[in-house]
Design a protein around this motif. Structure first.
Motif, short mmCIF file in Angstrom:
data_model
loop_
_atom_site.label_atom_id
_atom_site.label_comp_id
_atom_site.label_asym_id
_atom_site.label_seq_id
_atom_site.Cartn_x
_atom_site.Cartn_y
_atom_site.Cartn_z
N PHE A 5 0.83 -1.20 0.00
CA PHE A 5 0.00 0.00 0.00
C PHE A 5 0.87 1.25 0.00
N SER A 33 -5.60 3.71 5.93
CA SER A 33 -6.07 3.00 4.73
C SER A 33 -7.17 2.01 5.11
N ASP A 35 -7.24 -1.14 5.74
CA ASP A 35 -7.26 -2.47 5.15
C ASP A 35 -7.35 -3.54 6.23
N PRO A 163 -15.78 -4.25 4.57
CA PRO A 163 -15.47 -3.38 3.44
C PRO A 163 -16.75 -2.92 2.73
#
Length: 165
Positions: A5, A33, A35, A163
């Protein structure tokens, strides 16, 4: 995943002038981020060592540890004025009481947020340019921010584990 990333972020996500990101900026961007659930210990340790936060001046909010950033902090061009964090791991609470505490009630869940005096629109533009559109509507908040900043960006365990897209 985080190393990839960061490389991608440096290669295409940020303007050329931002290539000189500090290690702290990189850590913060990797966690924002979202993730994975955010891990704040290294960030809080670095901020304390740089005297950007004073651990004893934890504002504390419903088990979240919050501080105003002394002198502010700019991350990839965005100025931030506060930080809040929560760590679910009881072993980290015990090992780092200077950063984490657990109040009564329901856990706020794994959490990292940074507040800014910038508008939510400007913060959203920064977020979109840095991370893309997938989580922007959930990551940016301008009402009921934790320390009453104009807006804040958040990564939580819930957002990382669910997500949107």
């Amino acid at each position: 995943m985080h190393a990839g990333f960061t490389a991608l972020l440096l290669a295409v996500g940020l303007p050329t002038a931002s290539l000189a990101l500090s290690p702290l900026e990189r850590m913060i961007l990797e966690e924002l981020s979202c993730d994975a659930p955010p891990q704040s210990l290294a960030i809080l340790t670095e901020l304390a060592e740089a005297e950007k936060i004073i651990p004893e001046v934890n504002i504390g909010y419903d088990s979240l540890s919050c501080w105003k950033l002394q002198g502010g902090l700019t991350v990839a061009g965005m100025p931030f004025v506060s930080i809040c964090a929560y760590e679910e791991d009881p072993a980290l609470h015990k090992a780092h009481p200077e950063f984490y505490y657990r109040g009564p009630g329901t856990s706020p869940g794994q959490h990292l947020s940074l507040g800014t005096s910038e508008t939510a629109e400007r913060l959203s533009d920064w977020y979109l340019a840095t991370f893309g559109p997938d989580k922007v509507s959930y990551a940016i908040k301008s009402e009921w921010t934790l320390l009453e900043d104009a807006s804040e960006v958040t990564c939580s365990g819930f957002l990382a584990d669910h997500p949107v897209g």
